[in-house]
Design a protein around this motif. Sequence first.
Motif, PDB file in Angstrom:
ATOM      1  N   VAL A 167       0.844  -1.203   0.000  1.00  0.00           N
ATOM      2  CA  VAL A 167       0.000   0.000   0.000  1.00  0.00           C
ATOM      3  C   VAL A 167       0.880   1.255   0.000  1.00  0.00           C
ATOM      4  N   PHE A 227      -5.762  -6.860  -2.506  1.00  0.00           N
ATOM      5  CA  PHE A 227      -5.216  -5.514  -2.711  1.00  0.00           C
ATOM      6  C   PHE A 227      -4.822  -5.337  -4.184  1.00  0.00           C
ATOM      7  N   SER A 228      -4.180  -6.353  -4.723  1.00  0.00           N
ATOM      8  CA  SER A 228      -3.696  -6.306  -6.101  1.00  0.00           C
ATOM      9  C   SER A 228      -4.866  -6.102  -7.070  1.00  0.00           C
ATOM     10  N   GLU A 288      -8.317   0.576  -9.742  1.00  0.00           N
ATOM     11  CA  GLU A 288      -8.089   2.004  -9.480  1.00  0.00           C
ATOM     12  C   GLU A 288      -7.123   2.622 -10.501  1.00  0.00           C
ATOM     13  N   LEU A 289      -6.182   1.816 -11.005  1.00  0.00           N
ATOM     14  CA  LEU A 289      -5.108   2.396 -11.829  1.00  0.00           C
ATOM     15  C   LEU A 289      -5.214   2.088 -13.325  1.00  0.00           C
ATOM     16  N   VAL A 347      -1.700  -3.734 -12.952  1.00  0.00           N
ATOM     17  CA  VAL A 347      -1.399  -4.382 -11.675  1.00  0.00           C
ATOM     18  C   VAL A 347      -1.820  -5.844 -11.750  1.00  0.00           C
ATOM     19  N   ALA A 406       2.902   1.715  -3.213  1.00  0.00           N
ATOM     20  CA  ALA A 406       2.043   2.150  -4.323  1.00  0.00           C
ATOM     21  C   ALA A 406       1.818   3.659  -4.226  1.00  0.00           C
ATOM     22  N   ARG A 407       1.498   4.142  -3.019  1.00  0.00           N
ATOM     23  CA  ARG A 407       1.286   5.589  -2.857  1.00  0.00           C
ATOM     24  C   ARG A 407       2.539   6.366  -3.237  1.00  0.00           C
ATOM     25  N   THR A 444      -7.798  -4.918  -6.452  1.00  0.00           N
ATOM     26  CA  THR A 444      -8.477  -3.644  -6.228  1.00  0.00           C
ATOM     27  C   THR A 444      -7.650  -2.480  -6.767  1.00  0.00           C
ATOM     28  N   LEU A 445      -6.340  -2.537  -6.546  1.00  0.00           N
ATOM     29  CA  LEU A 445      -5.468  -1.480  -7.076  1.00  0.00           C
ATOM     30  C   LEU A 445      -5.514  -1.464  -8.609  1.00  0.00           C
TER      31      LEU A 445
END
Length: 258
Positions: free
Chosen positions: A116, A162-163, A169-170, A177, A119-120, A165-166
Amino acid sequence: MEMNLAGKTALITGSSDGIGLAVARGLAAEGVAVLINGRHADKVDQACKSIGELATPAVGDVATVDGIAAVLKAVSEAGGVDILINNAGTGSNETIMEAPDEKWQDYWDLHVMAAVRLARGVVPYMEARGSGVVLNNASICAVQPLWYEPIYNVTKAALMMFSRTLATELVGKNIRVNCVNPGLVQTPDWENTARELTAESGGDWQGYLQNVANEHAPIKRFCTPAELADFFVFLCSDRASYSIGSTYFVDGGMKVTV
Ligand code: NDP
C-alpha cells in the motif's frame, strides 16, 4: 520474444536474495535498471555487485514507515520507477489460538502495508511517465492454505485482493497491476529450513525438500527462482499488455481446484 524493457527502472522489494534477486537479474538481463532492496546493506551491496552496473541499492525494512521512506528516497534519487514488484515476505508458523496480536500486525505490515505504502509512493512517477506496472508476489497459500501458517495465508490473501483492487483504481492511468502466486520455489529460505529440520536426523536436507515436492506438487520438484523470474519479466513487459487485475499461479500443478 522481444520484451522492449530496456531503459526502464524497477524497484523489487526483498531482492537481495531468493526470488527477488532472480527477478532483478532477469530484468537487468533485459536492460532494466534495478533498485535492490533488503534490510541488510551488506547483502544488498553483494547482490548489486553480482548484477552489475544496472543495480543500485535501496536499503530499508519495507514493513516499517521509516524503511519505506528510505526506499522511496532511493527511488527519488533514481528519478522514479516504471515497475514496482512487491516481493519481500516470509513464511510463518503458529496457531490462531496462540499467536499474539503483534505477530498479526507485523505480517500485515510486511505483506500488505508495504505494498500500500509503496504504491502511494511510486504511482505518481508512473502517472508522470504515462504508464507503469505493479506486480505483487503473494503465494498459492493465498487460496490454498497450509495449516501451520495461518497468518501467512491470511495476509497473502489480503495482498491478492489488494492487487485486484489497485488494478481497478489504476487501469485508467495505463498502469497494469497483477499478482503472482508461486507454489514451491527453492530459495535459501526453504534450504535453511530443510537444513534445520534435518540437522539431528542425518542432514539429508535435499531429501527433505524432495519429499515436500513429492507431497505437494504434481510436478514433483521445486521451481527454480530463475524459472519463476521469467514469468515476472514477461508480466512486466508490454507483451502482457492485456493482463490486468489477474492472479497467475506458477505452482507445478499444486493448486487442486480450478
Ligand atoms: P527469501 O527469504 O529467500 O528472500 C527474502 C528477501 O526479502 C531477502 O532479500 C530479504 O533480505 C528480504 N526481506 C525480508 N524481509 C524484508 C523486509 N521487511 N524489508 C525488506 N526486505 C526484506 O524469500 P523467498 O525468495 O523465498 O520469498 C520471496 C517472496 O516470495 C515472499 O513474499 C514469499 O512469501 C513469496 N513466496 C515464496 C515461495 C517459496 O517457495 N520460496 C512460494 C510462494 C511465495 P533481508 O533478510 O536481508 O532483509
